[in-house]
Motif scaffolding. Structure first.
Motif, mmCIF file in Angstrom:
data_model
loop_
_atom_site.group_PDB
_atom_site.id
_atom_site.type_symbol
_atom_site.label_atom_id
_atom_site.label_comp_id
_atom_site.label_asym_id
_atom_site.label_seq_id
_atom_site.Cartn_x
_atom_site.Cartn_y
_atom_site.Cartn_z
ATOM 1 N N GLN A 77 0.464 -0.963 0.076
ATOM 2 C CA GLN A 77 0.362 0.423 -0.364
ATOM 3 C C GLN A 77 0.928 1.291 0.290
ATOM 4 O OE1 GLN A 77 -2.882 -0.676 -0.285
ATOM 5 N NE2 GLN A 77 -3.445 -2.486 -0.316
ATOM 6 N N GLY A 78 0.186 2.261 -0.481
ATOM 7 C CA GLY A 78 1.146 3.358 -0.080
ATOM 8 C C GLY A 78 2.327 3.483 -1.422
ATOM 9 N N GLU A 79 3.315 4.486 -1.689
ATOM 10 C CA GLU A 79 3.846 4.412 -2.302
ATOM 11 C C GLU A 79 5.302 3.361 -2.754
ATOM 12 O OE1 GLU A 79 6.062 5.865 -4.844
ATOM 13 O OE2 GLU A 79 4.819 7.591 -4.362
ATOM 14 N N LEU A 80 4.976 3.200 -3.387
ATOM 15 C CA LEU A 80 6.497 1.860 -3.860
ATOM 16 C C LEU A 80 7.880 1.778 -3.594
ATOM 17 C CD1 LEU A 80 5.891 -1.164 -5.209
ATOM 18 C CD2 LEU A 80 6.774 0.386 -7.695
ATOM 19 N N SER A 81 7.660 2.527 -4.109
ATOM 20 C CA SER A 81 9.101 2.526 -2.980
ATOM 21 C C SER A 81 9.979 2.592 -1.764
ATOM 22 C CB SER A 81 9.997 3.803 -4.359
ATOM 23 O OG SER A 81 9.715 4.741 -3.042
ATOM 24 N N SER A 82 8.421 2.970 -1.296
ATOM 25 C CA SER A 82 9.205 2.679 0.540
ATOM 26 C C SER A 82 8.069 1.947 0.755
ATOM 27 C CB SER A 82 7.977 4.225 0.962
ATOM 28 O OG SER A 82 8.258 5.811 0.005
ATOM 29 N N ALA A 83 8.050 1.231 0.194
ATOM 30 C CA ALA A 83 7.529 -0.058 1.311
ATOM 31 C C ALA A 83 8.056 -0.876 0.688
ATOM 32 C CB ALA A 83 6.308 -0.832 0.191
ATOM 33 N N ILE A 84 8.929 -1.255 -0.651
ATOM 34 C CA ILE A 84 10.042 -1.962 -0.513
ATOM 35 C C ILE A 84 10.864 -1.925 0.632
ATOM 36 C CG2 ILE A 84 11.670 -2.866 -2.603
ATOM 37 C CD1 ILE A 84 9.866 -2.314 -4.477
ATOM 38 N N GLU A 85 11.493 -0.099 0.284
ATOM 39 C CA GLU A 85 12.422 -0.369 1.139
ATOM 40 C C GLU A 85 12.155 -0.439 2.563
ATOM 41 O OE1 GLU A 85 14.625 3.262 0.173
ATOM 42 O OE2 GLU A 85 13.459 4.043 -0.152
ATOM 43 N N SER A 86 11.512 -0.646 3.613
ATOM 44 C CA SER A 86 10.347 -0.775 4.425
ATOM 45 C C SER A 86 11.179 -2.544 4.548
ATOM 46 C CB SER A 86 9.674 -0.267 4.691
ATOM 47 O OG SER A 86 8.791 -0.549 6.308
ATOM 48 N N LEU A 87 10.475 -2.812 3.479
ATOM 49 C CA LEU A 87 10.659 -4.431 3.889
ATOM 50 C C LEU A 87 12.103 -5.457 3.620
ATOM 51 C CD1 LEU A 87 9.135 -7.216 4.020
ATOM 52 C CD2 LEU A 87 9.010 -7.288 1.358
ATOM 53 N N LEU A 88 12.682 -4.237 3.643
ATOM 54 C CA LEU A 88 14.419 -4.643 2.820
ATOM 55 C C LEU A 88 15.410 -4.293 4.117
ATOM 56 C CD1 LEU A 88 15.086 -2.699 -0.617
ATOM 57 C CD2 LEU A 88 15.140 -5.955 -0.287
ATOM 58 N N ALA A 89 14.733 -3.485 4.667
ATOM 59 C CA ALA A 89 15.271 -3.027 6.147
ATOM 60 C C ALA A 89 14.890 -3.798 7.480
ATOM 61 C CB ALA A 89 15.006 -1.769 6.016
ATOM 62 N N GLN A 90 13.939 -4.659 7.417
ATOM 63 C CA GLN A 90 13.239 -4.621 8.054
ATOM 64 C C GLN A 90 13.660 -5.959 8.268
ATOM 65 O OE1 GLN A 90 9.156 -4.302 9.784
ATOM 66 N NE2 GLN A 90 9.648 -2.277 7.874
ATOM 67 N N ARG A 91 14.225 -6.716 6.712
ATOM 68 C CA ARG A 91 13.719 -8.101 6.448
ATOM 69 C C ARG A 91 14.843 -9.002 5.325
ATOM 70 N NH1 ARG A 91 9.650 -11.269 9.641
ATOM 71 N NH2 ARG A 91 8.686 -9.190 10.530
ATOM 72 N N ALA A 92 15.472 -8.078 4.786
ATOM 73 C CA ALA A 92 15.866 -8.734 3.569
ATOM 74 C C ALA A 92 17.541 -9.838 4.236
ATOM 75 C CB ALA A 92 16.868 -7.136 2.936
ATOM 76 N N GLY A 93 17.534 -9.747 5.034
ATOM 77 C CA GLY A 93 18.854 -10.070 5.557
ATOM 78 C C GLY A 93 17.870 -11.854 6.308
ATOM 79 N N ARG A 94 16.677 -12.470 6.751
ATOM 80 C CA ARG A 94 15.585 -13.475 6.910
ATOM 81 C C ARG A 94 15.650 -13.972 5.930
ATOM 82 N NH1 ARG A 94 12.699 -10.853 12.127
ATOM 83 N NH2 ARG A 94 13.831 -8.756 11.304
ATOM 84 N N LEU A 95 15.401 -13.097 4.675
ATOM 85 C CA LEU A 95 14.689 -13.749 3.235
ATOM 86 C C LEU A 95 15.503 -14.290 2.573
ATOM 87 C CD1 LEU A 95 12.010 -10.921 2.859
ATOM 88 C CD2 LEU A 95 11.447 -13.214 3.885
ATOM 89 N N ASP A 96 14.960 -15.172 1.484
ATOM 90 C CA ASP A 96 15.654 -15.312 0.937
ATOM 91 C C ASP A 96 15.458 -14.674 -0.975
ATOM 92 O OD1 ASP A 96 17.469 -17.488 2.252
ATOM 93 O OD2 ASP A 96 15.704 -18.851 2.108
ATOM 94 N N HIS A 97 14.135 -14.034 -1.061
ATOM 95 C CA HIS A 97 13.300 -14.247 -2.356
ATOM 96 C C HIS A 97 12.609 -13.602 -2.027
ATOM 97 C CE1 HIS A 97 14.109 -14.218 -6.861
ATOM 98 N NE2 HIS A 97 12.986 -14.593 -6.936
#
Length: 313
Positions: A72-92
Motif C-alpha cells: 500500500q502507499g508509495e511503492l518505493s517506500s514499501a520495498i525499502e521498508s521490507l528490505l530494511a526490516q527483513r532482507a537478511g532473513r529472506l531468500d527471495h
C-alpha cells in the motif's frame, strides 16, 4: 551486483489471470526458501491460519520463515521498508502487481540506486488468462495487456484447461511477441525452479529498457472504477446467489471472502465470466469483504449497490 542482494521476481497480469494463484503455489512449494511476498491485498492469499506466527496490519509472518506484506502507499517506500526490516532473513522476494498495473513501473522502481544496492531484479512473469477476449476490451485495456506481455521475461498462458487448443493458439498468435518465452499452465502451476533457479534475466531480456512507466494504469485513464464492500456479520445465502447469478458483464472482476449464515466461509472470484469458489476454515477470523472492478457505465454499479444492500440486511 553482489550475491548478497535479494533476488526479486515481479508477477504481473490482467485482472483474473491467476497472479495470486501463482503466488499461493510458490508459497506452498517454497522448498525451504524464505519468501517475502508483497501484494496489494494479502487477504486473497488464503493463508492457513495454523502457519501464521504473527499478524500485524500490514505484515504476516509465517512459521516457515516466509513473510507477506501489504503493498500500500508509495511503492518505493514499501520495498525499502521490507528490505530494511527483513532482507537478511529472506531468500527471495515476490512482488504481485495489481491487475490494472504495468510491471514497467515496478521494474523502474527496482532500478533506483538506493534499492538496487540491496535488491536485484531476477525476472518479470506475466500471466494471461487463456480465455481472455482481447477484442471485447476497451482500447486502453488492450494496450495495458500488450504492455504487460511486452515487459515480461516469461509469459504464462494460464487456465489452458478451460479452453480448446484453437483458442489458446489464436491468443498466443495475437498477443505474444515473436521471441516471447512462454509456457502454458493450469492453475498457474509453474515449477518453482523456473522462478528460483535459473535466473530469468540471465537470458537477454525482451522487455523495453527506455525507462518509461509503460501503459496508463490509473482507473480513470483505463475507463474503470472499483468498489470495496465489507460486512461484519454473516451473509444470507440466497441474496448472495442472486448477486452472483445476475452480475453484469461490465463488472470485469471481483474477489473476496464471505461468511455465510450457514457457518461456511468462502473465497469467491470471478474473471472472464467464470465464477470460482473455495471453502475456507470456518473458524477463521473476520466477516465478509468483496472488491469489484469494472467499466465506468453507471447502470451496473447502481444494480450492484442495490444488491449489496440486500446482502448486508
Amino acid at each position: 551486483m553482489t550475491a548478497s542482494t535479494l533476488g526479486v521476481t515481479v508477477v504481473a497480469g490482467f485482472l483474473g489471470a491467476g497472479k495470486t494463484t501463482l503466488v499461493n503455489h510458490l508459497l506452498a512449494h517454497a522448498g525451504g526458501r524464505r519468501l517475502g511476498v508483497m501484494v496489494n491485498d494479502f487477504g486473497a492469499l488464503n493463508i492457513d491460519e495454523a502457519l501464521i506466527d504473527e499478524r500485524r496490519d500490514d505484515l504476516i509472518t509465517l512459521s516457515n520463515g516466509c513473510v507477506c506484506c501489504s503493498l500500500q502507499g508509495e511503492l518505493s517506500s514499501a520495498i525499502e521498508s521490507l528490505l530494511a526490516q527483513r532482507a537478511g532473513r529472506l531468500d527471495h522476494l515476490l512482488i504481485e502487481c495489481s491487475g490494472v498495473s504495468d510491471p514497467a513501473r515496478v521494474v523502474n522502481v527496482l532500478g533506483y540506486p538506493r534499492i538496487r544496492a540491496r535488491a536485484r531484479l531476477e525476472g518479470v512473469i506475466t500471466l494471461v488468462d487463456a480465455a481472455l477476449d482481447r477484442e471485447a476490451l476497451a482500447p486502453a485495456l488492450r494496450h495495458l495487456v500488450a504492455s504487460q506481455v511486452e515487459h515480461a521475461d516469461l509469459v504464462l498462458i494460464n487456465k489452458v484447461d478451460l479452453v480448446d487448443e484453437a483458442r489458446v493458439t489464436a491468443l498466443e498468435d495475437a498477443l505474444l511477441l515473436p521471441d516471447s518465452r512462454h509456457l502454458r499452465t493450469t492453475q498457474a502451476a509453474l515449477p518453482p525452479d523456473a522462478v528460483f533457479l535459473p535466473r530469468l534475466s540471465t537470458q537477454p531480456a525482451k522487455r523495453p529498457r527506455d525507462g518509461s512507466d509503460g501503459a496508463a494504469t490509473s482507473l480513470e485513464a483505463l475507463g474503470l472504477r472499483s468498489l470495496s464492500w465489507e460486512c461484519e456479520g454473516a451473509v444470507a445465502t440466497q441474496p448472495l446467489r442472486e448477486l452472483l447469478d445476475g452480475m453484469p458483464r461490465e463488472i470485469l472482476r471481483f474477489k473476496g471472502v464471505v461468511r455465510l449464515d450457514d457457518g461456511r466461509r468462502l473465497v469467491l472470484q470471478r474473471a472472464a465470466g467464470r465464477l470460482t469458489s473455495q471453502e475456507l476454515d470456518a473458524s477463521g477470523q473476520g466477516g465478509s469483504r468483496l472488491v469489484f472492478i469494472g467499466e465506468q457505465a453507471p447502470a451496473p454499479w447502481a444494480w450492484l449497490a442495490h444488491r449489496l444492500e440486500c446482502l448486508a440486511s
